[in-house]
Design an enzyme around this catalytic site. Structure first.
Site, short mmCIF file in Angstrom:
data_model
loop_
_atom_site.label_atom_id
_atom_site.label_comp_id
_atom_site.label_asym_id
_atom_site.label_seq_id
_atom_site.Cartn_x
_atom_site.Cartn_y
_atom_site.Cartn_z
N HIS A 1 -2.12 1.29 7.30
CA HIS A 1 -2.55 1.08 6.53
C HIS A 1 -2.69 2.25 5.66
O HIS A 1 -2.41 3.78 6.66
CB HIS A 1 -3.71 0.30 5.70
N CYS B 1 0.77 -0.95 0.42
CA CYS B 1 -0.01 0.13 0.01
C CYS B 1 0.80 1.51 -0.14
O CYS B 1 0.43 2.53 -0.62
CB CYS B 1 -0.74 0.21 1.15
#
EC number: 3.4.19.12
Length: 438
Positions: free
Chosen positions: A380, A87
């Site tokens: 994230h 990510c």
């Protein structure tokens, strides 16, 4: 006999040279013809331009291929598959592929690879990536080749461990810079990094450091190239310079709310004079003795794209932690108060704003924000990108959803990307100002 053609390399080369000489003679003999000719890609020779006929114009009118930008325009919005803790890469790719000038460069096929192994060229892969993301294909793209090249050229990012998005951005810009140096011949003397590649043209700014001797007040100035500005946050181990109580902050349209730190506050702290102390005496070039001094950072040259990095991940001898302090940032940013040319308007670290400066050259618009959710150990990355005017989208790996301006401005913020509203174009000695529609 197969009756296939047999080509002789020497004969082919002679034929090309003779053809080139003949065309040069033809062009010099007729200036009228030469004005109606264009370059052949790869050969550098001439061929006539295409003049449309009436039937062709009618066909073009009935079959328009021009894409019109509307509120439902989605070309360029394409998710990226997470290949295992990637990510950090996906959010930076979304920010780079929505950088207006970089997008125009790659979609106009400006890159000419000069690497001995083009399959290892990161710029070639970025060019392919731009074509994929702007192809109109709605299915998520799998950036496996980009990840592989990153592992090859930036070995510290190799593997499936969680990585820092800011670290990836700097590594990617460095590799792209090294791989696309051949795109532009020569070096620009006015560039701080003495390079004229597309990466330096867009991202490189000049950071000026002024060290002032406290004895003779002599000033030593150095200018270093920079791709981003890393800003300290309140709550970190480093002492933060808070807003003065009761002070009204109207910089960049930010209204000061007690307890809320703004991007302008961080920039004001970044550019304040810092006393180096008696333990860090330096030898003054003017009085030739070791003296205490003050150091002040300002922007000597602004980049086309300004990237601001909030130091949210703190690694000290005492602890490792993430700083979650909310920082307010504006849609439009004026960097004039933080320029070296505005230094005289800053007294004792207090920002003095120019009144009605009207200097649009230093004004920026926000177009991408990278955020980190979670902790230092487990988190994230996502990003907000500005697709076109007042249209924002959230990119969460393969999923892209529409977002409001409030969603963007209320986000925590880790990396902020601003694009200049006005660009300078220099043609020999004449500078023209071209206001961009973005």
């Amino acid at each position: 006999m197969c009756k296939d053609y047999v080509y002789d390399k020497d004969i082919e080369q002679i034929a090309k040279e003779e053809q080139g000489e003949a065309l040069k003679l033809q062009a010099s003999a007729s200036t009228e013809v030469s004005h109606q000719q264009c370059s052949v890609p790869g050969l550098g020779e001439k061929y006539p331009t295409w003049e449309t006929t009436k039937p062709e114009l009618e066909l073009l009118g009935h079959n328009p291929r021009r894409r019109r930008i509307t509120s439902s325009f989605t070309i360029g919005l394409r998710g990226l598959i997470n290949l295992g803790n990637t990510c950090f890469m996906n959010c930076i790719v979304q920010a780079l592929t929505h950088t207006p000038i970089l997008r125009d460069f790659f979609l106009s096929d400006r890159h000419r690879c000069e690497m001995p192994s083009p399959e290892l060229c990161l710029v070639c892969e970025m060019s392919s990536l731009f074509r994929e993301l702007y192809s109109g294909n709605p299915s998520p793209h799998v950036p496996y080749k980009l990840l592989h090249l990153v592992w090859i050229h930036a070995r510290h990012l190799a593997g499936y461990r969680q990585q820092d998005a800011h670290e990836f951005l700097i590594a990617a810009l460095d590799v792209l810079h090294r791989h696309c140096k051949g795109d532009d011949a020569g070096k620009a003397a006015n560039n701080p990094n003495h390079c004229n590649c597309i990466i330096d043209q867009i991202f490189t700014g000049g950071l000026q450091s002024d060290v002032t001797c406290q004895a003779c007040h002599g000033v030593s100035t150095t200018i270093d190239p920079c791709w981003d500005i890393s800003l300290d946050l309140p709550g970190s181990c480093t002492s933060f310079w808070p807003m003065s109580p009761g002070r009204e902050s109207s910089v960049n349209g930010e209204s000061h709310i007690p307890g809320i730190t703004t991007l302008t506050d961080c920039l004001r702290r970044f550019t304040r004079p810092e006393h180096l102390g008696s333990s860090a005496k330096i030898k003054c070039g003017s009085c030739q003795s070791y003296q205490e001094s003050t150091k002040q950072l300002t922007m000597n040259k602004l980049p086309v794209v300004a990237c601001f990095h909030f130091k949210r991940f703190e690694h000290s001898a005492k602890q490792r932690r993430k700083i979650t302090t909310y920082i307010s940032f504006p849609l439009e940013l004026d960097m004039t108060p933080f320029m070296a040319s505005s230094k005289e308007s800053r007294m004792n670290g207090q920002l003095q704003l120019p009144t009605n400066s009207g200097n649009d050259e230093n004004k920026y618009s926000l177009f991408a924000v990278v955020n980190h959710q979670g902790t230092l150990e487990s988190g994230h990355y996502t990003s907000f990108i500005r697709h076109h005017k007042d249209q924002w989208f959230k990119c969460d790996d393969a999923v892209i959803t529409k977002a409001s301006i409030k969603d963007v401005l209320d986000s925590e913020g880790y990396l902020l990307f601003y694009h200049k509203q006005v660009l300078e174009h220099e043609s020999e000695k004449v500078k023209e100002m071209n206001t961009q529609a973005y």
